[in-house]
Design an enzyme around this catalytic site. Structure first.
Site, short mmCIF file in Angstrom:
data_model
loop_
_atom_site.label_atom_id
_atom_site.label_comp_id
_atom_site.label_asym_id
_atom_site.label_seq_id
_atom_site.Cartn_x
_atom_site.Cartn_y
_atom_site.Cartn_z
N ASP A 312 0.82 -1.20 0.00
CA ASP A 312 0.00 0.00 0.00
C ASP A 312 0.86 1.26 0.00
O ASP A 312 1.89 1.32 0.66
CB ASP A 312 -0.91 -0.02 1.24
CG ASP A 312 -1.77 1.22 1.37
OD1 ASP A 312 -2.64 1.42 0.51
OD2 ASP A 312 -1.55 1.98 2.33
N GLU A 365 1.31 -0.45 -5.11
CA GLU A 365 0.38 0.64 -5.38
C GLU A 365 1.22 1.92 -5.38
O GLU A 365 1.50 2.50 -4.34
CB GLU A 365 -0.72 0.73 -4.32
CG GLU A 365 -1.76 1.79 -4.67
CD GLU A 365 -2.37 2.49 -3.46
OE1 GLU A 365 -3.44 3.10 -3.64
OE2 GLU A 365 -1.78 2.44 -2.37
#
Length: 532
Positions: A312, A365
């Site tokens: 993330d 990401e």
């Protein structure tokens, strides 16, 4: 590499990749730190180098500090074996700071936690699950995912389905069977779970992690999650885990100021505090912290057989000035805005995982044009297997939100991806971030009446599958939901009785079947020759 005592290490049962009897190194801290069941009791080890004293408070001593002391070592690790503790015993560390304050902290390497809102760690064994996914692991180790279909169904376990019997959540074992049946029917190759690492606040969706080595107890015990992964593997479905090394919450029972000092985080808020999420930022330059994080990533692949991690908010790790104005950040030693410590950490993490677990995926990401995110470390890249193509997602949705009569004047939105399409190994995401915070559901973002909106959604999915790159959809897109995702609810399964909504789901089935069966759509996803 940390040097820690070898005494008390555990041997985990055969069949689990990696064993607890190998020499401890800095990327397998979970084999020493934490609470490990040994003959007659539990061996504890916790890193708190600036503490004056550390003891264990638990159910067994009336939660009284100073009864069950741990011993310090020259590594800053406090350790000791306490007798007559059993699985299920709740505990914390009572940490006396140099200023004399007493802090009660959950175990940073705890394997199981009380169900929120309680925050104690729980003594637990991870050794008594009989894995049966050996065939899957062998196939995974020899699979070239660059040339293989990868179609991911992103799931938030708490709001995919909810029980009707008064319980708040299904158990991991119940979810394993229901989700495996459904994903098999849709034709996806993998599921990707929003973070199931322990977290105190449901509304964070798991992104405010307090237990980096524990599956959340909301859905059951560690063995229940092992069953979940094992069952999906035996059904031919991979399991990816959303993992959050970019920041952690300020909750007092967790990592924040763990031993009275900024141990895991930077002391300077210009480097150690994240304004977007009101969270703390790991000090990647501290060897023990980077090894803690790499050990966490390795732990999930080792003990839980996870097939990969989606990392993330990588951009927030790479840039010191991420979401900051002038004067709110500190340049690196060369005067630049790049976080040199994170740039060193990420390739090392990827190198360790890919060496230890062949076939495991690491997916970034990363929302900027940082070069070489999915390039090999030896070629100067960060070493991720793949990267989310956030540009494709934003441009495509921006294009399709327009009335059809206007789209011809904005073809640059649909065509711009060709400029960079093969610069990275891309995953094309239609993720949870696109159906929250007022953005509306994917169907509701399309123009026109309801028939046209569902047609627009079908066009979006078909365009995704015809575009080079691996695929990801967030749960609910296949139902043509009208409402945004609500983490406190569940998907609107009642829509399946309507032909228009069921047609979206049938189209996704057909697209997955076509994508998996036609080599031209997956064999060379990351090469312009394949697209031609």
């Amino acid at each position: 590499m940390l040097t820690v005592p070898q005494k008390g290490l555990l041997r985990i049962q055969p069949g689990v990749p990696g064993t607890f009897d190998q020499p401890v190194d800095g990327t397998t801290l979970y084999r020493y730190w934490g609470a490990h069941l040994v003959t007659g009791g539990v061996r504890f080890a916790v890193w708190a180098p600036n503490a004056r004293e550390v003891s264990v408070v638990s159910d067994s001593n009336g939660w009284t500090a100073g009864r069950d002391w741990l011993h310090s070592s020259d590594t800053g690790v406090w350790h000791g074996t306490l007798q007559n503790l059993t699985p299920g015993t709740r505990y914390k560390y009572a940490v006396r700071t140099h200023s004399g304050h007493l802090l009660e902290k959950a175990d940073p390497v705890g394997f199981y936690f009380e169900r929120r809102p309680q925050t104690a760690s729980v003594v637990w064994s991870l050794r008594d699950f009989a894995w049966r996914d050996g065939d899957w692991l062998q196939r995974r180790a020899t699979t070239d995912w660059m040339r293989t279909p990868l179609s991911i169904y992103e799931v938030h376990l708490g709001s995919w389905r909810r029980p009707k019997d008064g319980r708040q959540f299904f158990n991991y074992r119940e979810l394993a069977h229901a989700l495996a049946d459904y994903v098999t029917e849709l034709g996806h190759t993998h599921v990707q779970l929003l973070p199931i690492t322990e977290h105190p606040f449901d509304g964070s969706w798991g992104y405010q992690t307090t237990g980096y080595f524990a599956p959340t107890s909301r859905f059951g015990a560690p063995q229940d999650f092992q069953y979940f992964v094992d069952h999906l593997h035996r059904r031919g479905i991979g399991v990816l885990l959303d993992w959050v090394p970019g920041h952690f919450p300020t909750d007092g029972h967790a990592l924040s100021c763990f031993d009275g000092t900024c141990l895991y985080e930077h002391a300077d808020p210009r480097r150690g505090f994240h304004p977007d999420w009101n969270t703390l930022i790991f000090n990647y330059g501290r060897r023990e912290v980077s090894e803690f994080l790499i050990s966490s990533a390795r732990f999930w692949c080792d003990v839980y057989h996870i097939d990969g991690i989606r990392v993330d908010a990588v951009a927030s790790m790479l840039y010191l000035d991420y979401s900051r104005d002038s004067g709110q950040w500190v340049p690196n030693q060369h005067g630049g805005r790049e976080n040199l410590e994170a740039i060193e950490f990420l390739p090392r993490m990827n190198t360790v995982l890919h060496a230890a677990f062949p076939g495991v995926l690491t997916i970034a990401e990363e929302s900027t044009s940082w070069p070489g995110v999915s390039h090999p470390v030896q070629a100067g890249g960060l070493g991720f297997t793949m990267k989310w193509d956030m540009g494709w997602m934003n441009d495509t949705l921006h294009f399709l939100r327009r009335e059809p009569i206007h789209r011809g004047w904005h073809l640059q939105d649909a065509a711009f991806r060709t400029v960079y399409a093969f610069a990275e190994n891309f995953v094309l995401p239609l993720s949870h971030d696109e159906v929250v915070h007022g953005k509306r559901s994917l169907a509701s973002q399309m123009p026109g009446d309801q028939w046209q909106q569902l047609a627009g959604l079908r066009l979006l999915l078909a365009a995704q599958y015809a575009t080079p790159g691996k695929k990801l959809q967030f749960m609910g897109a296949e139902l043509g939901q009208w409402t945004e995702w609500n983490h406190d609810g569940e998907l609107d399964w009642s829509l399946r009785v309507f032909p228009g909504h069921e047609g979206v789901r049938r189209l996704l089935q057909d697209l997955n079947r076509l994508y998996r069966g036609l080599p031209a759509l997956h064999r060379a996803d990351h090469d312009s020759c394949g697209f031609q």
